[in-house]
Structure formats: C-alpha cells, structure tokens
Design a protein around this motif. Structure first.
Motif, PDB file in Angstrom:
ATOM      1  N   LEU A  15     -32.755 -43.666 -46.351  1.00 11.92           N
ATOM      2  CA  LEU A  15     -31.612 -43.825 -47.307  1.00 11.92           C
ATOM      3  C   LEU A  15     -31.182 -45.177 -46.469  1.00 11.92           C
ATOM      4  O   LEU A  15     -30.442 -46.531 -46.947  1.00 11.92           O
ATOM      5  CB  LEU A  15     -31.106 -42.778 -47.868  1.00 11.92           C
ATOM      6  CG  LEU A  15     -30.981 -42.214 -48.551  1.00 11.92           C
ATOM      7  CD1 LEU A  15     -30.086 -40.769 -48.465  1.00 11.92           C
ATOM      8  CD2 LEU A  15     -31.546 -42.406 -49.852  1.00 11.92           C
ATOM      9  N   GLN A  16     -30.663 -44.527 -45.224  1.00 13.48           N
ATOM     10  CA  GLN A  16     -29.921 -45.713 -44.657  1.00 13.48           C
ATOM     11  C   GLN A  16     -30.748 -47.337 -43.925  1.00 13.48           C
ATOM     12  O   GLN A  16     -29.872 -47.863 -44.307  1.00 13.48           O
ATOM     13  CB  GLN A  16     -29.522 -45.342 -43.238  1.00 13.48           C
ATOM     14  CG  GLN A  16     -29.374 -45.319 -41.515  1.00 13.48           C
ATOM     15  CD  GLN A  16     -27.427 -45.677 -42.342  1.00 13.48           C
ATOM     16  OE1 GLN A  16     -27.435 -47.047 -42.175  1.00 13.48           O
ATOM     17  NE2 GLN A  16     -26.879 -45.625 -42.776  1.00 13.48           N
ATOM     18  N   LEU A  17     -32.285 -47.206 -44.215  1.00 11.36           N
ATOM     19  CA  LEU A  17     -33.581 -48.776 -44.450  1.00 11.36           C
ATOM     20  C   LEU A  17     -32.652 -49.000 -45.413  1.00 11.36           C
ATOM     21  O   LEU A  17     -33.347 -50.025 -45.812  1.00 11.36           O
ATOM     22  CB  LEU A  17     -34.686 -48.024 -43.690  1.00 11.36           C
ATOM     23  CG  LEU A  17     -34.035 -47.812 -41.990  1.00 11.36           C
ATOM     24  CD1 LEU A  17     -35.548 -47.019 -41.623  1.00 11.36           C
ATOM     25  CD2 LEU A  17     -33.629 -49.066 -41.340  1.00 11.36           C
ATOM     26  N   GLY A  18     -32.373 -48.514 -46.539  1.00  7.96           N
ATOM     27  CA  GLY A  18     -32.219 -49.041 -47.458  1.00  7.96           C
ATOM     28  C   GLY A  18     -33.559 -49.210 -48.687  1.00  7.96           C
ATOM     29  O   GLY A  18     -34.473 -49.920 -49.091  1.00  7.96           O
ATOM     30  N   ASP A  35     -24.773 -44.224 -50.728  1.00  4.64           N
ATOM     31  CA  ASP A  35     -25.862 -44.592 -49.120  1.00  4.64           C
ATOM     32  C   ASP A  35     -26.840 -45.569 -48.802  1.00  4.64           C
ATOM     33  O   ASP A  35     -27.113 -44.822 -47.848  1.00  4.64           O
ATOM     34  CB  ASP A  35     -26.082 -42.231 -49.603  1.00  4.64           C
ATOM     35  CG  ASP A  35     -26.794 -42.219 -51.164  1.00  4.64           C
ATOM     36  OD1 ASP A  35     -26.625 -42.958 -51.490  1.00  4.64           O
ATOM     37  OD2 ASP A  35     -27.196 -40.564 -50.910  1.00  4.64           O
ATOM     38  N   GLN A  36     -27.263 -46.322 -50.369  1.00  8.73           N
ATOM     39  CA  GLN A  36     -27.484 -46.848 -50.367  1.00  8.73           C
ATOM     40  C   GLN A  36     -27.225 -48.148 -49.534  1.00  8.73           C
ATOM     41  O   GLN A  36     -26.343 -48.059 -51.454  1.00  8.73           O
ATOM     42  CB  GLN A  36     -29.058 -47.275 -51.060  1.00  8.73           C
ATOM     43  CG  GLN A  36     -30.436 -46.846 -50.197  1.00  8.73           C
ATOM     44  CD  GLN A  36     -31.131 -47.372 -50.673  1.00  8.73           C
ATOM     45  OE1 GLN A  36     -31.670 -46.911 -52.518  1.00  8.73           O
ATOM     46  NE2 GLN A  36     -32.773 -47.412 -50.482  1.00  8.73           N
ATOM     47  N   LEU A  37     -27.422 -49.277 -49.278  1.00 13.22           N
ATOM     48  CA  LEU A  37     -27.174 -50.502 -49.534  1.00 13.22           C
ATOM     49  C   LEU A  37     -28.184 -51.436 -50.199  1.00 13.22           C
ATOM     50  O   LEU A  37     -28.960 -51.591 -49.293  1.00 13.22           O
ATOM     51  CB  LEU A  37     -26.675 -51.516 -47.946  1.00 13.22           C
ATOM     52  CG  LEU A  37     -26.741 -52.899 -48.686  1.00 13.22           C
ATOM     53  CD1 LEU A  37     -24.759 -53.452 -48.009  1.00 13.22           C
ATOM     54  CD2 LEU A  37     -27.160 -53.837 -47.748  1.00 13.22           C
ATOM     55  N   VAL A  54     -22.678 -49.253 -40.446  1.00  9.52           N
ATOM     56  CA  VAL A  54     -22.521 -48.712 -41.631  1.00  9.52           C
ATOM     57  C   VAL A  54     -23.681 -48.499 -42.607  1.00  9.52           C
ATOM     58  O   VAL A  54     -24.040 -47.840 -42.891  1.00  9.52           O
ATOM     59  CB  VAL A  54     -21.822 -49.724 -42.876  1.00  9.52           C
ATOM     60  CG1 VAL A  54     -21.260 -48.191 -43.999  1.00  9.52           C
ATOM     61  CG2 VAL A  54     -20.570 -49.416 -42.193  1.00  9.52           C
ATOM     62  N   TRP A  55     -24.169 -49.346 -42.996  1.00 11.96           N
ATOM     63  CA  TRP A  55     -26.168 -49.269 -43.365  1.00 11.96           C
ATOM     64  C   TRP A  55     -27.128 -50.349 -42.592  1.00 11.96           C
ATOM     65  O   TRP A  55     -26.892 -51.579 -42.498  1.00 11.96           O
ATOM     66  CB  TRP A  55     -26.234 -49.956 -45.149  1.00 11.96           C
ATOM     67  CG  TRP A  55     -25.013 -49.870 -45.877  1.00 11.96           C
ATOM     68  CD1 TRP A  55     -25.239 -47.512 -46.364  1.00 11.96           C
ATOM     69  CD2 TRP A  55     -23.605 -49.799 -46.969  1.00 11.96           C
ATOM     70  NE1 TRP A  55     -23.720 -47.296 -47.287  1.00 11.96           N
ATOM     71  CE2 TRP A  55     -23.615 -48.046 -47.566  1.00 11.96           C
ATOM     72  CE3 TRP A  55     -22.633 -50.419 -46.020  1.00 11.96           C
ATOM     73  CZ2 TRP A  55     -22.145 -48.360 -48.194  1.00 11.96           C
ATOM     74  CZ3 TRP A  55     -22.077 -50.329 -46.650  1.00 11.96           C
ATOM     75  CH2 TRP A  55     -21.540 -49.803 -47.399  1.00 11.96           C
ATOM     76  N   ASN A  56     -28.143 -49.573 -41.920  1.00 13.15           N
ATOM     77  CA  ASN A  56     -28.567 -50.430 -41.105  1.00 13.15           C
ATOM     78  C   ASN A  56     -29.659 -51.527 -42.079  1.00 13.15           C
ATOM     79  O   ASN A  56     -30.379 -52.185 -41.493  1.00 13.15           O
ATOM     80  CB  ASN A  56     -29.965 -49.452 -40.300  1.00 13.15           C
ATOM     81  CG  ASN A  56     -28.513 -48.416 -39.751  1.00 13.15           C
ATOM     82  OD1 ASN A  56     -29.812 -47.945 -39.129  1.00 13.15           O
ATOM     83  ND2 ASN A  56     -27.511 -48.755 -39.554  1.00 13.15           N
ATOM     84  N   SER A  57     -30.240 -51.028 -43.408  1.00 11.88           N
ATOM     85  CA  SER A  57     -30.654 -51.982 -44.382  1.00 11.88           C
ATOM     86  C   SER A  57     -29.663 -53.273 -44.621  1.00 11.88           C
ATOM     87  O   SER A  57     -30.221 -54.714 -44.797  1.00 11.88           O
ATOM     88  CB  SER A  57     -30.844 -51.571 -45.657  1.00 11.88           C
ATOM     89  OG  SER A  57     -29.337 -51.185 -46.096  1.00 11.88           O
TER      90      SER A  57
END
Lengths: 421, 208
Positions: free
Chosen positions: A236-239, B55-57, B117-120
């Motif tokens: 989730l964090q890595l999109g 929870d997702q970017l 905040v969001w690694n993506s």
C-alpha cells in the motif's frame, strides 16, 4: 587477504530481460544486489505534452502506444474521462463491447507477461505456447478494429463501429493446401462473436497446458518462491495496484470496488495471493486469465444479436461528440456541418477536471484531465501502474542475487511505453 | 452528491477545520486545496486519521496554470502558476480525494515533499521536478527522471516549445553527434479555441 569491495554493474538498456529499454545500475556485493537504481526515460515521447497540442480525438491513438502489449484497454480511461466531463451517456451495447475487449486485452497482456517471464528465467517453451494464443487475439483485434495492435477503437460516446458479422478466412495459397485451410477456417466460418466464443471454449484447456508446464515445475518454483516478497503494508505504501497488490493479499479490484461500465452486472472472482512473492503473483495472473475468460463468455451471451437486449447502437447520437453516419452526412446539411466542425475543430469539452481510472491488466491505469473549455486538453496526465511498480525496484531487489533481479523485473510486468509515456 | 462523498466532505471539514483552503465537489470527485505551509501536516492527517485513512497515493503531477482559459481576458500575473496535484485513495474506506497545493513563488516554485508520508510519491515528485521544475523540499533524491542526461529546461512548462530548443544531428566535420538550435518552424494545425457557453446549441453539461 584480498580486498573485497562493491562494484557497480550496468544492466541494459539493451538487455533481453529488461522488457524494453530499462537501464538498471546495480551496486553489487559479490553476487548480491545492494542497491538497484533504475534509469528510465529512454522511451519518453512526451505523450502528455503532445496531447495538449492536439484535439481530444486526435490524441486517442497515442493511448494505444503506451502499453503496447495490451493496447485498446489503454483507451478506456481516456474516453471515460471525456465522457464524464461532457456528461455523455454511452449506449449499453458499447459498454458491453468495451468490457469484452478489456478482458480480451487482459488475457493478451497476461499471456505475454507470463510467457516472457518464463523466458527470462530460462523456460524457453512457455513463450511459444502463449504466443500461439496471442495470435488468435491479434486476429480478433484485426477483424474488429482493422489493426492487429493499435486499434483506436474506443471513442468518446461509444466505440468506433459494431462487431463484424463475418470473420476473415484463410485462402489456399502455395504454402497452405486445401486441407490445412479447411482446418484453420473451422472456427472462422461464422461471425466474430462465434470466433471469440470458440476461443473462450478452447482457452481453459490452454490455461491447463500452461499450468502443467509451470505451476508445479521444480525449477520455476525455485526461481520464484520467496523472491521479491512485499508485505501488504509495504504494498500500500509503495502505491501498488492490480496483480502486484492482490499478490500481497489485499483484495482490491476496481472492477468490483468502484465498478465502471457494466462490471457490476457480471460475475467474476478476485484471486489474491498469500505470501506476496513472485510465485503468488504468477498464480494471481493465471487465475485472472481464467476469470477474464469467464467475463468474456458472459459478454458474448449478452451481445448475441438474436437476443433482443443485445441489439442497439454502439455510439451516442449526440453529434457534438460523435460523427453522424456517412449516409446521413451526405444528405443532410446539418449533419454535414456537424461532421465538418467535429473533424476540423473537434469536441469542446466543458471546463473542469476529472480523474478516471480502470483496472488495467497491470494495475490501476488512470487519466487525469484538466480542461479549460477548449478543443484541446489543458493538462493531460497519465498514471500508469508500471511506473509506480518500477519505483519499488530498489526495495524489492535489495539483498537478492543478480539473477533474481530478472525475476523481479518479470513479475512487475513492466512495459516501457507505459513507464516512460 | 452521493451519501459517501457527503460523509467524506463532512469528515474533512470536522478534522481539518481551518487548514482547508477550499473544498469542492464536482463530477463525483472531491478536491481539497491547501496552502503550501499546511501541505505536509494535512497529508499526514489524511493518511493517519481513522475517519479518513488515505493509505495510498495513486498519483502526483505538476500543473502549470500560466495559460489556463482565455489568458488575454484574465490577468494571471499575480496568481500562483505551479501546482502539485495528488490523487489519494483509501483502500479501507474505498474513497478518493484530490489534493492540490500551489507553490507560492512563481520563479522558484517549492513545496514540501511527501516521500515520508507515502513512499510511492518518490518518482512522481522527481517527474514533477523534471518536467515542471517544481522543487520538493526534503526530497532526498531529486534527480531528473524522464528527460535525457544533461537536458536543459523543464519541457512541460507552457512556455517550453513543443519542438524543444535544440536538436541532435551528426556533424560530418567533427565526426560526432552534436546539439544545435532547432531548424524546424513551429506550426499549429488546429488552433486552440475556447467557445462561449452553449456555442452551436450545445446543451449545458454542468452537473455536480
């Protein structure tokens, strides 16, 4: 004692396992990857900037050329975004056709993905099998859109034309005798829908063949199990999205969670993985193909012309958006004006912004459009799944052997038209 | 507006309060505009608050608003030019949000990074820097990503010509590939036109 130090290894941009033009700078400690730094952009064509200089319809074929292994599904979020800005209703038949072709392209994509991943890790045969079926799908696309790859078939307001009544057939020539041609034409004697139905009946058997080759194959499992493990939180964090997210055990599918077109009327299951490694993602893709096959069957049953509900137009009759028929255009002044304005000036899309996304074969594929009311987009942003997945390359490859880097590239299912845009 | 979006807007208003710049709903999508000073704090709240849980970017992109709309009619000299627009998704709550922040300085656009905040967002911010020249304060690896090694300029800015400024060719005298100023004339096949509302009898499509 000899001094041991890390060294840097250049992988690509011309490497058969790089799936295009990926340049990977790998910092190695012996055979172990310490850091992976992907250099992308070697196929950057500035699609987004080009689209700002062209009318809404003129940029549509660019979308096919993004992910060139699953072509016409790319057009889907773009036309959906325009339709939402315009507030145009799409005829039901066109929606079913779109969904059917989305699923056909999903199979098209996964066949390439699994076939080439097997090729990368050393199983030569697999790609020969999967490309046999890709040939059938290319024939379907050719019969429908006129092009084997870049279809440009979806349009704002529907699809370009209805499904053909006749599937093209082989003819006898000096390479193929009458008996070969008869066998080849057996499935092609009817309409396009008959051919697709025949394909969907054959396809589960093909899937079993692939599984026989790979699923319990000892070498395949040694190369994939436990490689590139991503926990659900990190995914989730890595999109991540699509099979990459589902492989980590999160049941998330836009077709089910945020349904578009007619997906809420169709029955299908969402496969999810348990471990979050490359092998689970392979199993997820395999099951997705079977589910896609199931959806195609339901679409065919609905689209059959003899069922009354399946008949109807495939394009909206709003001529500010869709061109009038050729016949009407020749005989009616107003239609002629519509036709002329549409093809010189293009559609005028009301000012506003919209983000529309679909469940692409690779993950969430989205289009973000900003319109200022002109006949061209003001800003056009493509969100491709492979771009986000590749950005996690470092985290996934760290600590693995160099040969596993190839497995990880394969499991990400990246295509450079999509990553670089 | 559906009940779900109403819940989302209500929660945003309750939780963020004065930190909201504007909050609008159009075409079934919620857009939140915040000031550059509040940007990072708001992002953290959006991710962590149990009523929001983004929870997702999904996406972040730069936008250059310098020629938006009829540029001659509206004076855009004083307004902020660059914005970073991100699209957030909550897998848990199943809703989306668009978050926009304008960079205050047009000559040196800078906003905070969201990488922690969001690694993506890492590559998306690199892309926005590469193509628009927006700086992300605190980003640890803000290199160019899509353009060529040694590229000059930010190609997606509206004042960057579509043909670019330099072209590459082989110089037979120097026996190597060189860069030189572009030799092709820029041309527009279809001009950009904004028609007045209801032009040609078009029905109003303004639906919220």
């Amino acid at each position: 004692m000899a001094e041991i130090r890390n060294y840097t290894l250049n992988f690509g941009p011309q490497h058969p396992a790089a799936h295009g033009v990926l340049r990977l700078v790998l910092e190695m400690d012996g055979e172990v990857v310490v850091r992976a730094d992907p250099h992308i952009g070697l196929l950057h064509r500035a699609t987004e900037k080009l689209a700002e200089e062209r009318t809404w319809i003129q940029s549509l074929p660019y979308l096919d050329r993004l992910d060139y292994t699953s072509m016409i599904i790319n057009e889907h979020p773009y036309v959906m975004a325009i339709e939402r800005l315009l507030g145009v209703e799409v005829p039901l038949r066109a929606q079913y056709i779109r969904v059917m072709f989305d699923e056909i392209t999903r199979i098209h994509n996964h066949l390439l993905s699994i076939g080439t991943q097997a090729l990368d890790v050393g199983a030569m045969t697999m790609v020969l099998y999967t490309f046999r079926e890709r040939e059938d799908i290319a024939d379907i696309l050719e019969a429908t859109t006129g092009a084997r790859m870049h279809g440009a078939y979806y349009r704002p307001g529907g699809v370009y034309r209805d499904l053909p009544d006749r599937m093209p057939r082989y003819e006898v020539n000096k390479f193929k005798n009458a008996e070969t041609v008869r066998q080849l034409n057996e499935a092609r004697s009817g309409s396009l829908l008959d051919f697709i139905e025949d394909f969907t009946n054959r396809f589960p058997i093909y899937c079993d063949e692939y599984e026989t080759l790979l699923t319990d194959n000892r070498i395949w499992k040694q190369r994939l199990v436990g490689i590139g493990v991503v926990s659900p939180e990190r995914a989730l964090q890595l999109g991540f999205s699509g099979p990459m997210l589902r492989g980590s055990g999160i049941e998330w599918d836009l077709r089910r969670k945020q349904p578009y077109e007619v997906y809420d009327r169709l029955e299908f299951d969402i496969p999810v993985g348990v471990e979050g490694d490359c092998y689970d993602r392979y199993l997820v893709r395999m099951e997705e193909m079977r589910q896609a096959n199931r959806i195609i069957k339901q679409c065919i049953a609905w689209l059959r012309a003899d069922s009354a509900k399946g008949a109807g137009p495939v394009m909206t009759d709003n001529h500010k958006v869709a061109p009038p028929s050729r016949e009407k255009m020749k005989g009616n002044m107003e239609e002629l004006i519509h036709h002329f304005k549409l093809f010189t000036e293009g559609i005028h899309v009301p000012a506003g912004e919209v983000y529309s996304s679909i469940e692409h074969a690779k993950g969430e594929f989205g289009v973000y459009l900003i319109s200022d009311g002109a006949n061209k987009p003001y800003r056009f942003k493509l969100r491709s799944a492979a771009y986000t997945h590749l950005s996690a390359m470092n985290e996934m490859a760290k600590g693995h052997m160099i040969a596993d880097a190839v497995t990880i590239i394969g499991t990400m299912d990246i295509v450079f038209g999509d990553v670089d845009r | 507006m559906s009940a779900k979006l109403e819940t989302l807007c209500q929660s945003l208003q309750n939780i963020l309060g004065e930190r909201i710049g504007t909050l609008t709903t159009a075409l079934g999508e919620v857009t939140l505009v915040v000031s550059a000073a509040n940007y990072k704090g708001v992002a953290k709240t959006l991710r962590d608050h149990p009523d929001l849980r983004f929870d997702q970017l999904i996406d972040l992109c730069g936008v250059d608003y310098s020629t938006y709309g009829d540029a001659a009619a509206t004076d855009t000299a004083g307004s902020p030019r660059y914005a970073a627009v991100s699209h957030l998704l909550s897998v848990e709550k199943n809703w989306r949000l668009r978050l926009r922040v304008f960079a205050t300085d047009n000559d040196y656009p800078m906003v905070d990074t969201l990488t922690d905040v969001w690694n993506s967002v890492n590559w998306f911010e690199r892309e926005a820097f590469d193509l628009f020249g927006i700086m992300f304060n605190g980003h640890t690896d803000l290199r160019r990503i899509l353009t060529d090694y040694g590229f000059i300029g930010h190609p997606f800015r509206k004042d960057f010509p579509i043909f670019g400024n330099v072209e590459m060719c082989y110089d037979p005298e120097k026996k190597r590939v060189i860069y030189q100023p572009v030799t092709i004339e820029p041309r527009t096949v279809t001009p950009r036109i904004i028609r007045e509302e209801n032009y040609g009898g078009a029905q109003g499509t303004n639906h919220g």
